[in-house]
Design a protein around this motif. Structure first.
Motif, PDB file in Angstrom:
ATOM      1  N   GLY A 176      20.943   2.584  30.999  1.00 37.87           N
ATOM      2  CA  GLY A 176      22.334   3.418  30.671  1.00 37.87           C
ATOM      3  C   GLY A 176      22.678   3.277  29.451  1.00 37.87           C
ATOM      4  O   GLY A 176      23.261   4.087  29.023  1.00 37.87           O
ATOM      5  N   CYS A 177      22.045   2.133  28.649  1.00 35.55           N
ATOM      6  CA  CYS A 177      22.608   2.188  27.154  1.00 35.55           C
ATOM      7  C   CYS A 177      21.704   3.277  26.489  1.00 35.55           C
ATOM      8  O   CYS A 177      22.215   3.820  25.609  1.00 35.55           O
ATOM      9  N   LYS A 221      20.804  -1.933  21.716  1.00 34.98           N
ATOM     10  CA  LYS A 221      21.073  -2.833  22.953  1.00 34.98           C
ATOM     11  C   LYS A 221      20.095  -2.432  23.761  1.00 34.98           C
ATOM     12  O   LYS A 221      19.423  -3.363  24.695  1.00 34.98           O
ATOM     13  N   ALA A 222      19.955  -1.343  24.055  1.00 33.50           N
ATOM     14  CA  ALA A 222      18.857  -0.836  25.197  1.00 33.50           C
ATOM     15  C   ALA A 222      17.195  -1.682  24.814  1.00 33.50           C
ATOM     16  O   ALA A 222      16.583  -2.134  25.777  1.00 33.50           O
ATOM     17  N   ILE A 236      17.148  -5.331  25.628  1.00 36.11           N
ATOM     18  CA  ILE A 236      16.999  -5.512  27.110  1.00 36.11           C
ATOM     19  C   ILE A 236      15.747  -5.118  27.568  1.00 36.11           C
ATOM     20  O   ILE A 236      14.913  -5.994  28.226  1.00 36.11           O
ATOM     21  N   ARG A 242      18.235  -1.136  35.066  1.00 35.83           N
ATOM     22  CA  ARG A 242      19.418  -0.025  34.996  1.00 35.83           C
ATOM     23  C   ARG A 242      20.404  -0.248  33.686  1.00 35.83           C
ATOM     24  O   ARG A 242      20.877   0.901  33.365  1.00 35.83           O
ATOM     25  N   GLU A 243      20.585  -1.403  33.392  1.00 31.74           N
ATOM     26  CA  GLU A 243      21.388  -1.685  32.354  1.00 31.74           C
ATOM     27  C   GLU A 243      20.956  -0.840  31.011  1.00 31.74           C
ATOM     28  O   GLU A 243      21.500  -0.329  30.099  1.00 31.74           O
ATOM     29  N   ALA A 286      18.007  -4.957  37.613  1.00 28.84           N
ATOM     30  CA  ALA A 286      19.389  -4.860  37.281  1.00 28.84           C
ATOM     31  C   ALA A 286      19.112  -4.838  35.718  1.00 28.84           C
ATOM     32  O   ALA A 286      20.198  -4.051  35.036  1.00 28.84           O
ATOM     33  N   GLU A 287      18.290  -5.378  35.135  1.00 29.32           N
ATOM     34  CA  GLU A 287      18.339  -5.296  33.593  1.00 29.32           C
ATOM     35  C   GLU A 287      17.740  -4.034  33.230  1.00 29.32           C
ATOM     36  O   GLU A 287      18.108  -3.369  32.221  1.00 29.32           O
TER      37      GLU A 287
END
Length: 328
Positions: free
Chosen positions: A206-207, A215-216, A219, A202-203, A199-200
């Motif tokens: 995406g960033c 932000k990427a 994470i 993928r986020e 989940a992390e």
């Protein structure tokens, strides 16, 4: 590992089994509740049915004071062969209730840290009941035999958002994760690792695709520490994350940090020069080394050596590879 550590590890897992079993069987009949549960001591012992039961083990532990030094040493050598230290600790200190239009659910905050020493790089993730439920179903597909003694907190028709139920599930999910991690095949499985990291990731990707590099990077730096612990025996598997961190640092104009993580990625690929990330990473590292005034000639030689052995092919840049990860 000393005697107290083994006793603590065994005691914690036994307490975990007790709590999970108690919580998951509250709706069962008296007859079902009275059925004996298989004992779990540091790991499932179905493959060794001839081993003493838990009561005999406790008796043996309590009689250590009468053993000679030689007997104690032999005793703990046997224990080491049967038990393993739980190297990661799972805690669920808090929850939050999320409401979205017609949807309402509880998010469980999971803290993952290394045991045995002060861990300043703990990982923090959030998962909901349905995520745990999906993990359990997936693991049953591949590890039905290993999972036959692992119970799962059942759903209730009402009261899912009461403080009592939420607190019970916090304990049950914490013990559930610790039991899964105590089984070697499960903790190394892609499905278990994906539950803790996907989940992390993928986020983060995406960033990265959206140009939100700060932000990427935040994470990814949180995930990489957990990946390194979970995939210690397979360092190649963390190369994509390391390379994504390189891309973020490079685009944020932090060449020194980008070079640092690039070196880590190259060390993972030392004997895997056919890996799809190897040449794009080498190319990026040459650029970074030149910019930082470091030795780039040795990297250039490796690149030329690889090109001499391979037919000319289209090679993606490191960033082009990174943005293709976790595309739905």
């Amino acid at each position: 590992m000393d005697q107290d550590s083994y006793c603590t590890a065994e005691g914690e897992l036994l307490e975990a089994v007790s709590r999970i079993t108690t919580f998951s069987t509250t709706s069962l009949s008296d007859e079902e509740q009275n059925q004996p549960k298989a004992a779990i001591s540091c790991q499932m012992r179905r493959e060794n049915p001839e081993k003493e039961d838990l009561q005999d083990s406790s008796t043996s532990l309590s009689s250590n004071s009468s053993m000679t030094t030689k007997e104690l040493q032999e005793y703990w050598r046997n224990e080491k062969r049967q038990c393993r230290q739980v190297k990661l600790l799972f805690e669920i200190p808090s929850t939050r209730i999320v409401e979205h239009h017609f949807s309402k659910y509880v998010m469980y905050k999971i803290i993952i840290l290394q045991t045995g020493s002060f861990d300043s790089n703990k990982s923090v993730i959030e998962r909901r009941y349905s995520d745990f439920e999906k993990l359990h179903r997936n693991l049953l597909e591949d590890f039905s035999e290993e999972m036959e003694d692992v119970t799962f907190p059942k759903k209730t028709l009402t009261g899912n958002f009461t403080e009592e139920i939420i607190n019970e599930r916090k304990l049950a999910f914490k013990d559930y994760l610790r039991l899964l991690y105590s089984m070697e095949y499960i903790r190394r499985s892609k499905k278990f690792i994906d539950f803790l990291t996907r989940a992390e990731l993928r986020e983060a990707y995406g960033c990265l695709r959206g140009g939100q590099y700060t932000k990427a990077l935040e994470i990814l730096l949180g995930v990489i520490g957990l990946q390194e612990r979970l995939m210690r025996g397979n360092p190649v598997s963390i190369v994509p994350t390391l390379c994504a961190i390189v891309v973020c640092h490079k685009d944020l104009e932090n060449p020194a940090s980008a070079f640092e993580y690039g070196e880590k990625a190259l060390s993972c690929l030392r004997v895997h020069t056919s890996h799809r990330y190897y040449i794009p990473l080498l190319d990026t590292m040459i650029t970074l080394a030149y910019e930082l005034g470091k030795d780039f000639l040795s990297l250039q030689e490796k690149l030329e050596e690889w090109k001499a052995k391979k037919d000319p092919i289209r090679v993606f840049t490191l960033k082009e590879l990174a943005v293709q990860e976790y595309v739905q």
